[in-house]
Design an enzyme around this catalytic site. Sequence first.
Site, short mmCIF file in Angstrom:
data_model
loop_
_atom_site.label_atom_id
_atom_site.label_comp_id
_atom_site.label_asym_id
_atom_site.label_seq_id
_atom_site.Cartn_x
_atom_site.Cartn_y
_atom_site.Cartn_z
N LYS A 80 13.90 21.91 18.55
CA LYS A 80 13.16 21.60 17.33
C LYS A 80 13.43 20.17 16.89
CE LYS A 80 13.69 26.41 16.04
NZ LYS A 80 14.52 27.35 15.28
N TYR A 104 8.15 20.72 11.53
CA TYR A 104 8.91 20.56 12.76
C TYR A 104 8.08 20.90 13.99
CZ TYR A 104 9.98 25.51 11.62
OH TYR A 104 9.92 26.84 11.27
N GLU A 127 6.22 5.81 12.69
CA GLU A 127 5.89 6.71 13.78
C GLU A 127 6.79 7.94 13.67
OE1 GLU A 127 4.59 3.39 17.20
OE2 GLU A 127 6.28 4.75 17.53
N ASN A 154 5.21 23.49 13.10
CA ASN A 154 5.33 24.42 11.98
C ASN A 154 5.49 23.66 10.68
OD1 ASN A 154 5.30 26.59 13.75
ND2 ASN A 154 7.53 26.72 13.88
N LYS A 202 15.40 39.68 5.59
CA LYS A 202 15.79 39.54 7.00
C LYS A 202 17.03 38.67 7.14
CE LYS A 202 13.80 36.44 9.66
NZ LYS A 202 12.84 35.66 10.50
N ASP A 203 17.05 37.55 6.44
CA ASP A 203 18.19 36.62 6.57
C ASP A 203 19.43 37.16 5.87
OD1 ASP A 203 16.22 33.53 6.50
OD2 ASP A 203 16.63 34.99 8.09
N HIS A 225 18.27 30.70 12.43
CA HIS A 225 17.35 31.34 13.37
C HIS A 225 17.38 30.66 14.73
CE1 HIS A 225 14.83 32.31 9.53
NE2 HIS A 225 15.91 33.07 9.63
N ARG A 228 0.83 -1.22 0.00
CA ARG A 228 0.00 0.00 0.00
C ARG A 228 0.86 1.26 0.00
NH1 ARG A 228 -2.80 -1.02 5.54
NH2 ARG A 228 -0.63 -1.63 5.92
N HIS A 245 19.37 27.43 13.89
CA HIS A 245 18.94 26.39 12.95
C HIS A 245 18.60 26.99 11.60
CE1 HIS A 245 15.63 23.97 11.08
NE2 HIS A 245 16.64 23.12 11.10
N ARG A 277 16.53 29.08 4.61
CA ARG A 277 15.84 29.68 5.76
C ARG A 277 16.75 29.53 6.99
NH1 ARG A 277 10.00 30.04 4.90
NH2 ARG A 277 9.44 29.13 2.87
C1 LIG Z 1 8.77 31.05 12.77
C2 LIG Z 1 7.39 31.63 12.74
C3 LIG Z 1 7.04 32.62 11.83
N1 LIG Z 1 5.78 33.13 11.84
C4 LIG Z 1 5.45 34.14 10.85
C5 LIG Z 1 6.36 35.35 10.86
C6 LIG Z 1 6.46 35.74 9.40
O1 LIG Z 1 5.46 36.69 9.09
C7 LIG Z 1 6.19 34.45 8.63
C8 LIG Z 1 7.43 33.84 8.03
O2 LIG Z 1 8.39 33.75 9.08
P1 LIG Z 1 9.90 33.48 8.72
O3 LIG Z 1 10.28 34.22 7.47
O4 LIG Z 1 10.70 33.74 9.98
O5 LIG Z 1 9.89 31.90 8.39
P2 LIG Z 1 11.19 31.01 8.25
O6 LIG Z 1 12.28 31.74 7.56
O7 LIG Z 1 10.75 29.71 7.72
O8 LIG Z 1 11.64 30.83 9.78
C9 LIG Z 1 11.96 29.56 10.32
O9 LIG Z 1 13.16 29.21 9.75
C10 LIG Z 1 14.03 28.32 10.43
C11 LIG Z 1 14.17 27.07 9.59
C12 LIG Z 1 13.71 27.99 11.82
O10 LIG Z 1 14.31 27.10 12.41
C13 LIG Z 1 12.71 28.77 12.57
O11 LIG Z 1 11.79 27.86 13.15
C14 LIG Z 1 11.96 29.76 11.82
O12 LIG Z 1 12.56 31.01 12.13
O13 LIG Z 1 5.62 33.54 9.58
C15 LIG Z 1 4.81 32.70 12.72
O14 LIG Z 1 3.67 33.17 12.69
N2 LIG Z 1 5.14 31.73 13.64
C16 LIG Z 1 6.39 31.18 13.68
O15 LIG Z 1 6.63 30.29 14.52
#
Ligand SMILES: Cc1cn([C@H]2C[C@H](O)[C@@H](COP(=O)(O)OP(=O)(O)O[C@H]3O[C@H](C)C(=O)[C@H](O)[C@H]3O)O2)c(=O)[nH]c1=O
Length: 180
Positions: A71, A131, A28, A48, A166-167, A61, A23, A118, A58
């Site tokens: 995480k 995650y 788990e 997330n 941002k990054d 962070h 199938r 991370h 990404r």
């Molecule tokens: C992380 C997060 C973000 N947001 C909102 C804030 C922003 O408006 C939007 C995108 O956020 P961001 O650009 O920070 O997403 P990533 O670049 O994927 O951030 C993640 O990237 C790396 C891989 C990580 O380990 C972190 O968990 C996390 O920072 O989602 C939320 O509403 N809740 C959340 O927990």
Amino acid sequence: MEIVKTGIPDVLIIKPRVYNDDRGYFFESYNRSDFTAAGIGADFMQDNESRSMKGVLRGLHFQKPPYAQGKLVRVVSGAVLDVAVDLRRNSPWFGKWVSVELTDQNKWMCWIPAGFAHGFISLEDNTVFIYKCTNVYNAASEGSVRWNDTDLNINWGNIIPVLSPKDQAAPLFRDLGNIF
Ligand SMILES: Cc1cn([C@H]2C[C@H](O)[C@@H](COP(=O)(O)OP(=O)(O)O[C@H]3O[C@H](C)C(=O)[C@H](O)[C@H]3O)O2)c(=O)[nH]c1=O
């Protein structure tokens, strides 16, 4: 499941037992008693999910205490090179990094404790990354460190990365201060 220590012993690779049959497959993806026994986060508070095209990077962070997050990460579609950087000042691995390829084929997971930055780079289009976090999101506690910081010297592979503004503007490792 098999637990494998990485070059930074607190960062673990979890290789689940996958049951394949006509199938498809079953495994788990989380089991509180088994994972807690392996020292992997007791209480996860938030899940997330993100999708990324090939090359999207990404990270790196973290959230500062008291909102620091452990995480448990994995890929459900596609592939990433996942990276964790030790930011714990009293750690023998302070400023060191480990990486592991997580894919929908190997179905491996990675446990990154609080105290680490991370990030990942997507190796394929439409990579879906999910995650579990041991703490909730707190925007005011967010921190980051530059992906290509020369003091960290992380090997992200040969794909040209695509980063958020941002990054792209993340602080340098040497400017982070004493966080963990
Ligand atoms: C992380 C997060 C973000 N947001 C909102 C804030 C922003 O408006 C939007 C995108 O956020 P961001 O650009 O920070 O997403 P990533 O670049 O994927 O951030 C993640 O990237 C790396 C891989 C990580 O380990 C972190 O968990 C996390 O920072 O989602 C939320 O509403 N809740 C959340 O927990």
